[in-house]
Design a protein around this motif. Structure first.
Motif, PDB file in Angstrom:
ATOM      1  N   GLN A  85      58.075 -16.558  52.020  1.00  0.00           N
ATOM      2  CA  GLN A  85      57.628 -15.588  53.021  1.00  0.00           C
ATOM      3  C   GLN A  85      58.196 -15.981  54.376  1.00  0.00           C
ATOM      4  N   ARG A  86      58.387 -15.004  55.232  1.00  0.00           N
ATOM      5  CA  ARG A  86      59.032 -15.238  56.524  1.00  0.00           C
ATOM      6  C   ARG A  86      58.061 -15.039  57.683  1.00  0.00           C
ATOM      7  N   PRO A  87      57.914 -16.044  58.534  1.00  0.00           N
ATOM      8  CA  PRO A  87      57.098 -15.854  59.738  1.00  0.00           C
ATOM      9  C   PRO A  87      57.592 -14.674  60.579  1.00  0.00           C
ATOM     10  N   TRP A 112      54.365 -12.592  57.896  1.00  0.00           N
ATOM     11  CA  TRP A 112      53.580 -13.173  56.814  1.00  0.00           C
ATOM     12  C   TRP A 112      52.590 -14.213  57.324  1.00  0.00           C
ATOM     13  N   GLY A 113      52.822 -14.768  58.484  1.00  0.00           N
ATOM     14  CA  GLY A 113      51.936 -15.802  59.036  1.00  0.00           C
ATOM     15  C   GLY A 113      52.759 -16.875  59.716  1.00  0.00           C
ATOM     16  N   THR A 114      52.091 -17.888  60.195  1.00  0.00           N
ATOM     17  CA  THR A 114      52.784 -19.008  60.834  1.00  0.00           C
ATOM     18  C   THR A 114      53.405 -19.891  59.748  1.00  0.00           C
ATOM     19  N   PRO A 115      54.363 -20.747  60.093  1.00  0.00           N
ATOM     20  CA  PRO A 115      54.912 -21.665  59.092  1.00  0.00           C
ATOM     21  C   PRO A 115      53.822 -22.511  58.420  1.00  0.00           C
ATOM     22  N   GLU A 116      52.833 -22.931  59.193  1.00  0.00           N
ATOM     23  CA  GLU A 116      51.740 -23.728  58.615  1.00  0.00           C
ATOM     24  C   GLU A 116      50.939 -22.909  57.603  1.00  0.00           C
ATOM     25  N   GLN A 117      50.685 -21.650  57.912  1.00  0.00           N
ATOM     26  CA  GLN A 117      49.940 -20.799  56.993  1.00  0.00           C
ATOM     27  C   GLN A 117      50.743 -20.527  55.723  1.00  0.00           C
ATOM     28  N   ILE A 118      51.986 -20.178  55.892  1.00  0.00           N
ATOM     29  CA  ILE A 118      52.833 -19.807  54.758  1.00  0.00           C
ATOM     30  C   ILE A 118      53.047 -20.974  53.808  1.00  0.00           C
ATOM     31  N   THR A 119      53.006 -22.195  54.320  1.00  0.00           N
ATOM     32  CA  THR A 119      53.175 -23.359  53.446  1.00  0.00           C
ATOM     33  C   THR A 119      51.841 -23.877  52.894  1.00  0.00           C
ATOM     34  N   ASP A 120      50.769 -23.149  53.119  1.00  0.00           N
ATOM     35  CA  ASP A 120      49.481 -23.431  52.500  1.00  0.00           C
ATOM     36  C   ASP A 120      49.413 -22.555  51.242  1.00  0.00           C
ATOM     37  N   PRO A 121      49.396 -23.158  50.034  1.00  0.00           N
ATOM     38  CA  PRO A 121      49.438 -22.360  48.809  1.00  0.00           C
ATOM     39  C   PRO A 121      48.355 -21.282  48.716  1.00  0.00           C
ATOM     40  N   ALA A 168      48.031 -13.871  50.925  1.00  0.00           N
ATOM     41  CA  ALA A 168      48.873 -12.925  51.663  1.00  0.00           C
ATOM     42  C   ALA A 168      49.690 -12.074  50.693  1.00  0.00           C
ATOM     43  N   PHE A 169      50.262 -12.714  49.670  1.00  0.00           N
ATOM     44  CA  PHE A 169      51.022 -11.963  48.663  1.00  0.00           C
ATOM     45  C   PHE A 169      50.114 -10.953  47.963  1.00  0.00           C
ATOM     46  N   GLU A 170      48.936 -11.402  47.544  1.00  0.00           N
ATOM     47  CA  GLU A 170      48.040 -10.506  46.810  1.00  0.00           C
ATOM     48  C   GLU A 170      47.437  -9.417  47.697  1.00  0.00           C
ATOM     49  N   ALA A 199      56.076  -4.326  40.532  1.00  0.00           N
ATOM     50  CA  ALA A 199      54.957  -4.691  41.412  1.00  0.00           C
ATOM     51  C   ALA A 199      55.376  -5.799  42.376  1.00  0.00           C
ATOM     52  N   ALA A 200      56.036  -6.831  41.848  1.00  0.00           N
ATOM     53  CA  ALA A 200      56.477  -7.946  42.696  1.00  0.00           C
ATOM     54  C   ALA A 200      57.494  -7.488  43.724  1.00  0.00           C
ATOM     55  N   GLN A 201      58.436  -6.676  43.314  1.00  0.00           N
ATOM     56  CA  GLN A 201      59.476  -6.209  44.223  1.00  0.00           C
ATOM     57  C   GLN A 201      58.908  -5.333  45.330  1.00  0.00           C
ATOM     58  N   THR A 202      57.908  -4.548  45.029  1.00  0.00           N
ATOM     59  CA  THR A 202      57.307  -3.683  46.047  1.00  0.00           C
ATOM     60  C   THR A 202      56.714  -4.521  47.180  1.00  0.00           C
ATOM     61  N   VAL A 203      56.182  -5.690  46.836  1.00  0.00           N
ATOM     62  CA  VAL A 203      55.618  -6.585  47.858  1.00  0.00           C
ATOM     63  C   VAL A 203      56.716  -7.403  48.527  1.00  0.00           C
ATOM     64  N   GLN A 204      57.608  -7.968  47.738  1.00  0.00           N
ATOM     65  CA  GLN A 204      58.580  -8.936  48.243  1.00  0.00           C
ATOM     66  C   GLN A 204      59.820  -8.315  48.894  1.00  0.00           C
ATOM     67  N   VAL A 205      60.230  -7.150  48.439  1.00  0.00           N
ATOM     68  CA  VAL A 205      61.440  -6.484  48.929  1.00  0.00           C
ATOM     69  C   VAL A 205      62.636  -7.456  48.856  1.00  0.00           C
TER      70      VAL A 205
END
Length: 197
Positions: free
Chosen positions: A127-129, A133-142, A148-150, A167-173
């Motif tokens: 995910q990209r800050p 998607w969030g801060t780097p600290e948030q995104i690296t929290d599993p 966020a993905f869900e 379904a995955a592609q619609t979220v991830q692009v």
């Protein structure tokens, strides 16, 4: 026999019959013991596993990939399952999430990779800050990255009925929209093994 005595005898017989009908099958099943030679506990363990039809409702699409998971990768998969449960989502959401993470990072919680980094992509889902998607600290929290993905997945109308890769592609692009499908079997196997553990 007088009428009163006769009614009493018939009433008691009726109660005995009714009790036998209701208690009979219950009593018969209570002593069933092993089923087809299997201990009762073994049957109960199998019942605890999620139904494969719920995990892979469309069957797998295309050739499947599989990797051996180390302890860290398995811990990340379990964190995804725990976050999915916390979000109140079904097993299928965990399958989609794990398959997505297998494609994006091989279930590794990636930090900044320097020149190898895809823009500013981080974490289990890349995910990209800069994309919100969030801060780097948030995104690296599993847990955070999965929630966020869900959250994005829940905003996709009919995601439960879509093939996994759609379904995955619609979220991830992603630039590789069909790549998620190759991980569906391994993701389903992980969820089946760890959903109730």
């Amino acid at each position: 026999m007088n009428t009163m005595l006769r009614k009493s005898v018939l009433g008691i017989a009726g109660l005995a019959f009714t009790g036998g009908v209701f208690a009979g099958p219950v009593a018969a099943h209570a002593d069933a013991g092993p089923v087809e030679g299997k201990p009762v506990a073994a049957v109960a363990v199998q019942a605890d596993k999620p139904d494969i039809a719920k995990l892979i409702p469309h069957g797998v699409q295309g050739a499947q990939s599989k990797i051996d998971l180390n302890d860290e990768q398995l811990a990340n998969a379990k964190a995804i399952i725990a976050a999915t449960k916390k979000a109140g989502l079904p097993e299928r959401a965990a399958v989609i999430s794990i398959a997505t993470s297998l494609q994006e990072s091989k279930l590794e919680n990636l930090g900044h990779l320097g020149d190898l980094n895809d823009h500013d992509s981080l974490g289990l889902f890349q995910q990209r800050p800069s994309s919100g998607w969030g801060t780097p600290e948030q995104i690296t929290d599993p847990e955070y990255s999965n929630l966020a993905f869900e959250k994005g997945l829940k905003q996709v109308d009919g995601w439960q009925d879509m093939p996994l890769t759609e379904a995955a592609q619609t979220v991830q692009v992603s630039a590789y929209p069909d790549a998620y499908a190759q991980w569906e079997q391994q993701a389903a196997d992980i969820v089946a093994q760890h959903w109730n553990s």
